[in-house]
Motif scaffolding. Structure first.
Motif, PDB file in Angstrom:
ATOM      1  N   PHE A 169       1.052  -1.031  -0.119  1.00  0.00           N
ATOM      2  CA  PHE A 169       0.106   0.249   0.051  1.00  0.00           C
ATOM      3  C   PHE A 169       0.994   1.110  -0.172  1.00  0.00           C
ATOM      4  O   PHE A 169       0.557   1.911  -0.552  1.00  0.00           O
ATOM      5  N   ILE A 170       1.801   1.509   0.752  1.00  0.00           N
ATOM      6  CA  ILE A 170       3.020   2.465   1.092  1.00  0.00           C
ATOM      7  C   ILE A 170       3.705   2.805  -0.471  1.00  0.00           C
ATOM      8  O   ILE A 170       3.271   4.086  -0.795  1.00  0.00           O
ATOM      9  N   LYS A 171       4.416   1.269  -0.538  1.00  0.00           N
ATOM     10  CA  LYS A 171       4.827   1.241  -2.471  1.00  0.00           C
ATOM     11  C   LYS A 171       4.020   2.430  -3.043  1.00  0.00           C
ATOM     12  O   LYS A 171       4.498   2.716  -3.982  1.00  0.00           O
ATOM     13  N   GLU A 172       2.475   1.943  -3.182  1.00  0.00           N
ATOM     14  CA  GLU A 172       1.583   2.510  -4.445  1.00  0.00           C
ATOM     15  C   GLU A 172       1.466   3.647  -4.678  1.00  0.00           C
ATOM     16  O   GLU A 172       0.298   3.898  -5.313  1.00  0.00           O
ATOM     17  N   GLN A 173       1.361   4.526  -3.394  1.00  0.00           N
ATOM     18  CA  GLN A 173       1.274   5.725  -3.323  1.00  0.00           C
ATOM     19  C   GLN A 173       0.857   6.677  -4.171  1.00  0.00           C
ATOM     20  O   GLN A 173       2.723   5.983  -5.177  1.00  0.00           O
ATOM     21  N   LYS A 174       0.346   7.518  -4.879  1.00  0.00           N
ATOM     22  CA  LYS A 174       0.418   8.614  -5.495  1.00  0.00           C
ATOM     23  C   LYS A 174       0.684   9.780  -4.620  1.00  0.00           C
ATOM     24  O   LYS A 174      -0.245  10.022  -4.368  1.00  0.00           O
ATOM     25  N   GLY A 175       1.245  10.611  -5.653  1.00  0.00           N
ATOM     26  CA  GLY A 175       0.964  12.679  -5.610  1.00  0.00           C
ATOM     27  C   GLY A 175       1.747  12.627  -3.997  1.00  0.00           C
ATOM     28  O   GLY A 175       2.367  12.004  -3.542  1.00  0.00           O
ATOM     29  N   GLU A 176       0.945  13.942  -3.782  1.00  0.00           N
ATOM     30  CA  GLU A 176       1.929  14.390  -3.047  1.00  0.00           C
ATOM     31  C   GLU A 176       1.537  13.608  -0.723  1.00  0.00           C
ATOM     32  O   GLU A 176       0.355  13.051  -1.282  1.00  0.00           O
ATOM     33  N   ASN A 177       1.900  14.265   0.097  1.00  0.00           N
ATOM     34  CA  ASN A 177       0.948  14.146   1.615  1.00  0.00           C
ATOM     35  C   ASN A 177       1.110  12.358   1.625  1.00  0.00           C
ATOM     36  O   ASN A 177       0.220  11.829   1.740  1.00  0.00           O
ATOM     37  N   ARG A 178       2.105  12.180   1.155  1.00  0.00           N
ATOM     38  CA  ARG A 178       2.191  10.545   1.469  1.00  0.00           C
ATOM     39  C   ARG A 178       2.600  10.270   2.791  1.00  0.00           C
ATOM     40  O   ARG A 178       3.159  10.470   3.837  1.00  0.00           O
ATOM     41  N   LEU A 179       1.181   8.487   3.018  1.00  0.00           N
ATOM     42  CA  LEU A 179       1.364   8.421   4.303  1.00  0.00           C
ATOM     43  C   LEU A 179       2.524   7.611   4.858  1.00  0.00           C
ATOM     44  O   LEU A 179       3.268   7.139   4.106  1.00  0.00           O
ATOM     45  N   GLU A 180       3.095   8.098   5.995  1.00  0.00           N
ATOM     46  CA  GLU A 180       4.243   7.294   5.719  1.00  0.00           C
ATOM     47  C   GLU A 180       3.926   5.993   7.049  1.00  0.00           C
ATOM     48  O   GLU A 180       2.884   5.453   7.914  1.00  0.00           O
ATOM     49  N   LEU A 181       4.717   4.688   7.105  1.00  0.00           N
ATOM     50  CA  LEU A 181       4.810   3.604   7.927  1.00  0.00           C
ATOM     51  C   LEU A 181       5.883   3.088   8.774  1.00  0.00           C
ATOM     52  O   LEU A 181       6.436   3.001   8.291  1.00  0.00           O
ATOM     53  N   VAL A 182       5.699   2.680   9.854  1.00  0.00           N
ATOM     54  CA  VAL A 182       6.624   1.627  10.677  1.00  0.00           C
ATOM     55  C   VAL A 182       5.664   0.463  11.092  1.00  0.00           C
ATOM     56  O   VAL A 182       4.833   0.844  11.415  1.00  0.00           O
TER      57      VAL A 182
END
Length: 340
Positions: A169-182
Protein backbone atom coordinates in the motif's frame (compact mmCIF):
# COMPACT_ATOMS: atom_id res chain seq x y z
CA UNK A 1 -1.73 21.61 20.84
CA UNK A 2 -2.16 18.01 22.03
CA UNK A 3 -1.74 15.41 19.29
CA UNK A 4 -4.41 12.73 18.91
CA UNK A 5 -3.68 9.05 18.23
CA UNK A 6 -6.16 6.41 17.10
CA UNK A 7 -5.30 3.08 18.76
CA UNK A 8 -7.07 0.14 17.11
CA UNK A 9 -7.50 -2.87 19.38
CA UNK A 10 -7.11 -0.84 22.59
CA UNK A 11 -8.69 -3.58 24.72
CA UNK A 12 -5.88 -6.08 24.06
CA UNK A 13 -2.77 -6.86 26.08
CA UNK A 14 -0.54 -4.56 23.97
CA UNK A 15 -3.31 -2.03 23.27
CA UNK A 16 -3.96 -1.18 26.93
CA UNK A 17 -0.27 -0.73 27.74
CA UNK A 18 0.21 1.41 24.63
CA UNK A 19 -2.77 3.65 25.46
CA UNK A 20 -1.39 4.19 28.98
CA UNK A 21 2.06 5.02 27.55
CA UNK A 22 0.54 7.54 25.09
CA UNK A 23 -1.36 9.30 27.90
CA UNK A 24 1.81 9.44 30.02
CA UNK A 25 3.64 11.06 27.10
CA UNK A 26 0.98 13.75 26.65
CA UNK A 27 -1.01 12.42 23.69
CA UNK A 28 -4.80 12.30 23.45
CA UNK A 29 -6.11 8.77 22.74
CA UNK A 30 -9.09 7.47 20.75
CA UNK A 31 -9.30 3.70 21.18
CA UNK A 32 -11.25 1.34 18.96
CA UNK A 33 -13.17 -1.61 20.40
CA UNK A 34 -15.49 -4.13 18.77
CA UNK A 35 -18.20 -3.30 21.31
CA UNK A 36 -18.60 -0.08 23.28
CA UNK A 37 -20.05 -1.92 26.30
CA UNK A 38 -16.48 -2.63 27.53
CA UNK A 39 -15.32 0.97 27.77
CA UNK A 40 -15.86 1.54 31.52
CA UNK A 41 -13.65 -1.41 32.48
CA UNK A 42 -11.00 -0.38 29.92
CA UNK A 43 -10.89 3.14 31.36
CA UNK A 44 -10.50 1.64 34.85
CA UNK A 45 -7.65 -0.61 33.66
CA UNK A 46 -5.81 2.38 32.17
CA UNK A 47 -6.45 4.44 35.34
CA UNK A 48 -4.39 1.86 37.27
CA UNK A 49 -1.42 3.24 35.31
CA UNK A 50 -2.30 6.85 34.51
CA UNK A 51 -5.20 9.29 34.96
CA UNK A 52 -6.60 10.10 31.45
CA UNK A 53 -7.82 13.60 32.47
CA UNK A 54 -10.41 13.69 29.69
CA UNK A 55 -7.90 12.66 26.99
CA UNK A 56 -9.32 9.17 26.42
CA UNK A 57 -12.30 8.36 24.18
CA UNK A 58 -13.60 5.26 22.41
CA UNK A 59 -15.11 4.29 19.06
CA UNK A 60 -16.48 1.06 17.62
CA UNK A 61 -14.68 -0.53 14.65
CA UNK A 62 -14.69 -3.90 12.92
CA UNK A 63 -11.73 -5.13 10.85
CA UNK A 64 -14.15 -6.58 8.29
CA UNK A 65 -16.34 -3.58 7.46
CA UNK A 66 -16.04 0.15 6.75
CA UNK A 67 -18.52 1.40 9.36
CA UNK A 68 -17.07 4.10 11.56
CA UNK A 69 -13.54 4.15 10.13
CA UNK A 70 -13.89 7.58 8.52
CA UNK A 71 -15.22 9.13 11.74
CA UNK A 72 -12.58 7.33 13.86
CA UNK A 73 -9.76 8.95 11.87
CA UNK A 74 -11.14 12.51 12.10
CA UNK A 75 -8.80 14.83 13.97
CA UNK A 76 -6.11 12.15 14.40
CA UNK A 77 -2.45 12.95 13.76
CA UNK A 78 -1.28 9.34 14.02
CA UNK A 79 -2.65 5.80 14.00
CA UNK A 80 -1.36 2.78 15.94
CA UNK A 81 -2.88 -0.24 14.21
CA UNK A 82 -2.60 -2.92 16.88
CA UNK A 83 -5.89 -4.77 16.30
CA UNK A 84 -5.43 -8.17 14.71
CA UNK A 85 -7.31 -11.44 14.94
CA UNK A 86 -5.47 -13.79 17.28
CA UNK A 87 -6.27 -17.36 18.20
CA UNK A 88 -3.91 -19.78 19.89
CA UNK A 89 -5.45 -22.85 18.31
CA UNK A 90 -5.21 -23.52 14.60
CA UNK A 91 -8.56 -22.66 12.90
CA UNK A 92 -10.21 -25.13 10.52
CA UNK A 93 -10.18 -22.44 7.82
CA UNK A 94 -7.02 -20.29 7.71
CA UNK A 95 -9.02 -17.39 6.20
CA UNK A 96 -10.71 -16.89 9.59
CA UNK A 97 -7.41 -15.25 10.52
CA UNK A 98 -5.94 -14.13 7.21
CA UNK A 99 -8.96 -12.22 5.86
CA UNK A 100 -9.50 -9.89 8.88
CA UNK A 101 -5.73 -9.38 9.31
CA UNK A 102 -5.24 -8.16 5.73
CA UNK A 103 -8.56 -6.33 5.37
CA UNK A 104 -8.16 -4.60 8.75
CA UNK A 105 -4.65 -3.42 7.84
CA UNK A 106 -5.81 -2.14 4.45
CA UNK A 107 -8.74 -0.28 6.05
CA UNK A 108 -6.50 1.36 8.65
CA UNK A 109 -4.11 2.60 5.94
CA UNK A 110 -6.76 3.63 3.42
CA UNK A 111 -8.84 5.66 5.87
CA UNK A 112 -5.72 7.12 7.52
CA UNK A 113 -4.50 8.39 4.16
CA UNK A 114 -7.89 9.88 3.27
CA UNK A 115 -8.02 11.66 6.64
CA UNK A 116 -4.56 13.19 6.19
CA UNK A 117 -2.95 11.21 9.02
CA UNK A 118 0.84 11.65 9.00
CA UNK A 119 2.03 8.19 10.07
CA UNK A 120 0.70 4.71 10.85
CA UNK A 121 2.61 2.40 13.19
CA UNK A 122 1.61 -1.22 12.51
CA UNK A 123 1.99 -4.08 14.97
CA UNK A 124 3.36 -7.08 13.11
CA UNK A 125 5.40 -9.92 14.62
CA UNK A 126 8.76 -11.65 14.58
CA UNK A 127 6.92 -14.58 12.96
CA UNK A 128 6.64 -12.46 9.78
CA UNK A 129 10.47 -12.48 9.56
CA UNK A 130 11.26 -16.20 9.88
CA UNK A 131 12.16 -16.99 6.21
CA UNK A 132 11.45 -20.71 6.57
CA UNK A 133 9.81 -21.20 9.98
CA UNK A 134 10.94 -24.85 9.89
CA UNK A 135 14.65 -23.91 10.20
CA UNK A 136 16.78 -22.09 12.76
CA UNK A 137 17.79 -18.73 11.26
CA UNK A 138 19.25 -15.30 11.94
CA UNK A 139 16.63 -12.59 11.48
CA UNK A 140 17.17 -9.02 10.26
CA UNK A 141 14.77 -6.29 9.13
CA UNK A 142 15.16 -7.64 5.57
CA UNK A 143 14.04 -11.23 6.25
CA UNK A 144 10.50 -12.34 5.38
CA UNK A 145 8.67 -15.54 6.21
CA UNK A 146 7.97 -17.84 3.28
CA UNK A 147 4.22 -18.41 3.63
CA UNK A 148 4.42 -21.42 1.28
CA UNK A 149 6.79 -23.35 3.57
CA UNK A 150 5.55 -26.69 4.93
CA UNK A 151 3.81 -26.73 8.33
CA UNK A 152 2.89 -23.05 7.84
CA UNK A 153 0.26 -22.01 10.41
CA UNK A 154 -2.65 -19.65 9.78
CA UNK A 155 -1.45 -17.17 12.44
CA UNK A 156 2.07 -16.90 10.95
CA UNK A 157 0.60 -16.54 7.48
CA UNK A 158 -1.87 -13.85 8.62
CA UNK A 159 0.85 -11.71 10.25
CA UNK A 160 3.18 -12.03 7.24
CA UNK A 161 0.58 -11.35 4.56
CA UNK A 162 -0.96 -8.43 6.49
CA UNK A 163 2.44 -6.76 6.89
CA UNK A 164 3.34 -7.35 3.23
CA UNK A 165 0.01 -5.82 2.17
CA UNK A 166 0.84 -2.73 4.26
CA UNK A 167 4.21 -2.20 2.55
CA UNK A 168 2.55 -2.71 -0.87
CA UNK A 169 0.00 0.00 0.00
CA UNK A 170 2.78 2.44 0.97
CA UNK A 171 4.77 1.67 -2.19
CA UNK A 172 1.78 2.15 -4.49
CA UNK A 173 0.84 5.61 -3.14
CA UNK A 174 0.71 8.43 -5.66
CA UNK A 175 0.89 12.21 -5.37
CA UNK A 176 1.80 14.50 -2.47
CA UNK A 177 1.22 13.98 1.26
CA UNK A 178 2.26 10.38 1.35
CA UNK A 179 1.32 8.35 4.38
CA UNK A 180 4.32 7.16 6.42
CA UNK A 181 4.60 3.63 7.85
CA UNK A 182 6.65 2.11 10.67
CA UNK A 183 6.29 -1.58 11.58
CA UNK A 184 6.96 -3.09 15.02
CA UNK A 185 7.89 -6.81 15.12
CA UNK A 186 7.83 -8.24 18.66
CA UNK A 187 8.74 -11.83 19.58
CA UNK A 188 6.79 -13.79 22.21
CA UNK A 189 5.28 -11.10 24.46
CA UNK A 190 5.43 -11.39 28.26
CA UNK A 191 4.87 -9.06 31.19
CA UNK A 192 1.96 -8.00 33.44
CA UNK A 193 -1.48 -7.21 32.06
CA UNK A 194 -3.38 -4.02 32.87
CA UNK A 195 -6.73 -5.80 32.65
CA UNK A 196 -8.11 -7.78 35.58
CA UNK A 197 -8.09 -11.11 33.77
CA UNK A 198 -5.55 -13.67 32.59
CA UNK A 199 -5.66 -13.00 28.89
CA UNK A 200 -3.43 -14.00 26.00
CA UNK A 201 -1.22 -16.92 25.23
CA UNK A 202 1.79 -15.88 27.32
CA UNK A 203 -0.11 -15.45 30.60
CA UNK A 204 -1.83 -18.80 30.10
CA UNK A 205 1.52 -20.51 29.44
CA UNK A 206 2.94 -19.06 32.67
CA UNK A 207 -0.23 -20.07 34.55
CA UNK A 208 0.05 -23.66 33.23
CA UNK A 209 3.75 -23.77 34.15
CA UNK A 210 3.39 -22.52 37.74
CA UNK A 211 0.34 -24.72 38.45
CA UNK A 212 2.13 -27.83 37.09
CA UNK A 213 -0.24 -28.27 34.14
CA UNK A 214 2.59 -28.23 31.58
CA UNK A 215 4.58 -31.44 32.16
CA UNK A 216 6.57 -31.13 28.95
CA UNK A 217 8.08 -28.14 27.14
CA UNK A 218 8.56 -27.60 23.42
CA UNK A 219 12.20 -27.19 22.34
CA UNK A 220 12.11 -23.76 20.71
CA UNK A 221 13.91 -20.49 21.29
CA UNK A 222 13.39 -16.96 20.01
CA UNK A 223 13.96 -13.38 21.10
CA UNK A 224 11.33 -12.56 23.71
CA UNK A 225 9.54 -9.25 24.27
CA UNK A 226 8.18 -7.37 27.27
CA UNK A 227 4.74 -5.81 26.70
CA UNK A 228 5.96 -2.57 28.33
CA UNK A 229 8.83 -2.32 25.82
CA UNK A 230 6.48 -3.05 22.92
CA UNK A 231 4.16 -0.24 24.10
CA UNK A 232 7.04 2.18 24.61
CA UNK A 233 8.52 1.64 21.11
CA UNK A 234 5.08 2.01 19.47
CA UNK A 235 4.88 5.46 21.05
CA UNK A 236 8.49 6.40 20.28
CA UNK A 237 7.94 5.33 16.64
CA UNK A 238 5.20 7.93 16.08
CA UNK A 239 7.50 10.92 15.71
CA UNK A 240 11.01 9.52 15.27
CA UNK A 241 12.25 10.74 11.86
CA UNK A 242 14.73 7.88 11.44
CA UNK A 243 11.98 5.28 11.91
CA UNK A 244 9.93 6.03 8.79
CA UNK A 245 9.73 3.19 6.25
CA UNK A 246 11.37 0.60 8.50
CA UNK A 247 10.64 -2.58 10.46
CA UNK A 248 11.86 -2.87 14.05
CA UNK A 249 12.38 -6.00 16.14
CA UNK A 250 11.38 -5.09 19.71
CA UNK A 251 12.69 -7.96 21.81
CA UNK A 252 15.52 -9.28 23.98
CA UNK A 253 19.06 -9.15 22.60
CA UNK A 254 19.29 -12.95 22.53
CA UNK A 255 16.84 -15.82 22.06
CA UNK A 256 15.43 -17.65 25.09
CA UNK A 257 13.91 -21.13 25.25
CA UNK A 258 10.89 -22.34 27.18
CA UNK A 259 13.32 -24.39 29.30
CA UNK A 260 15.23 -21.24 30.33
CA UNK A 261 11.91 -19.65 31.18
CA UNK A 262 10.90 -22.65 33.30
CA UNK A 263 14.24 -22.53 35.14
CA UNK A 264 13.73 -18.84 36.01
CA UNK A 265 10.28 -19.62 37.40
CA UNK A 266 11.45 -22.70 39.30
CA UNK A 267 14.46 -21.01 40.90
CA UNK A 268 12.16 -18.25 42.16
CA UNK A 269 9.97 -20.46 44.30
CA UNK A 270 7.55 -21.95 41.75
CA UNK A 271 8.06 -25.59 42.78
CA UNK A 272 5.49 -27.16 40.44
CA UNK A 273 7.22 -25.97 37.26
CA UNK A 274 8.53 -28.74 35.00
CA UNK A 275 11.81 -28.13 33.15
CA UNK A 276 11.50 -31.29 31.06
CA UNK A 277 11.72 -30.81 27.29
CA UNK A 278 9.70 -33.20 25.16
CA UNK A 279 11.37 -34.99 22.23
CA UNK A 280 10.77 -33.10 18.95
CA UNK A 281 9.40 -36.20 17.23
CA UNK A 282 6.84 -36.82 19.99
CA UNK A 283 5.69 -33.19 20.06
CA UNK A 284 5.36 -33.10 16.26
CA UNK A 285 3.35 -36.34 16.38
CA UNK A 286 1.13 -34.99 19.19
CA UNK A 287 0.51 -31.81 17.16
CA UNK A 288 -1.69 -33.85 14.82
CA UNK A 289 -4.20 -34.24 17.65
CA UNK A 290 -3.60 -31.10 19.74
CA UNK A 291 -4.54 -27.77 18.17
CA UNK A 292 -2.31 -25.74 20.56
CA UNK A 293 0.70 -27.82 19.54
CA UNK A 294 -0.30 -27.67 15.88
CA UNK A 295 0.19 -23.88 15.93
CA UNK A 296 3.69 -24.44 17.42
CA UNK A 297 4.67 -27.21 14.97
CA UNK A 298 6.96 -25.21 12.63
CA UNK A 299 8.95 -23.84 15.57
CA UNK A 300 9.63 -27.10 17.45
CA UNK A 301 13.36 -27.82 17.65
CA UNK A 302 14.41 -24.46 16.20
CA UNK A 303 16.19 -21.32 17.42
CA UNK A 304 15.45 -17.94 15.86
CA UNK A 305 17.99 -15.20 16.53
CA UNK A 306 16.91 -11.65 15.68
CA UNK A 307 19.15 -8.60 15.52
CA UNK A 308 17.76 -5.83 17.76
CA UNK A 309 20.75 -3.49 17.50
CA UNK A 310 19.04 -1.14 15.02
CA UNK A 311 16.00 -0.76 17.29
CA UNK A 312 18.23 -0.03 20.30
CA UNK A 313 20.17 2.58 18.33
CA UNK A 314 17.26 4.39 16.61
CA UNK A 315 15.14 4.64 19.77
CA UNK A 316 18.00 4.91 22.31
CA UNK A 317 16.47 1.95 24.13
CA UNK A 318 17.54 -1.12 26.10
CA UNK A 319 15.19 -4.10 26.52
CA UNK A 320 13.78 -5.03 29.94
CA UNK A 321 15.56 -8.21 31.09
CA UNK A 322 13.83 -11.48 30.23
CA UNK A 323 14.04 -12.59 33.87
CA UNK A 324 12.12 -9.49 34.99
CA UNK A 325 9.50 -10.02 32.25
CA UNK A 326 8.87 -13.61 33.29
CA UNK A 327 8.82 -12.97 37.05
CA UNK A 328 6.52 -9.96 36.62
CA UNK A 329 4.20 -12.11 34.46
CA UNK A 330 4.14 -14.82 37.14
CA UNK A 331 3.47 -12.28 39.92
CA UNK A 332 0.57 -10.82 37.91
CA UNK A 333 -0.88 -14.28 37.12
CA UNK A 334 -0.74 -15.27 40.81
CA UNK A 335 -2.42 -12.06 41.90
CA UNK A 336 -5.24 -12.55 39.34
CA UNK A 337 -5.66 -16.21 40.34
CA UNK A 338 -6.03 -15.14 43.98
CA UNK A 339 -8.50 -12.37 43.12
CA UNK A 340 -10.81 -14.47 40.97
Amino acid sequence: MMKKVLVTGISGYVGLHTAAELLKKGYSVRGSVRNLSKTAQLTKAIQNEVEPNGNLEFCELNLLNNDGWKEAMQGCDYVLHIASPYVTTEPKDENELIKPAIEGTQRALRFAKKAGVKRVVLTSSLVAMFEDANKSINITEDTWTNTNAKNMTAYVKSKTLAEKSAWDFIKEQKGENRLELVVINPGGIWGPTLSNKIAGESMNIVKDMITGKMPMLAKAAMNMSDVRDVALIHVKALENEKANGRRFVVASEKPYSFKEMAKILKSNGNKKVSTLEGPNSLLKFMSRFNSDLKAMKPFIGNTYHADVSQTMEVFDWKPISFEKSILDTAACVKQLMNNN
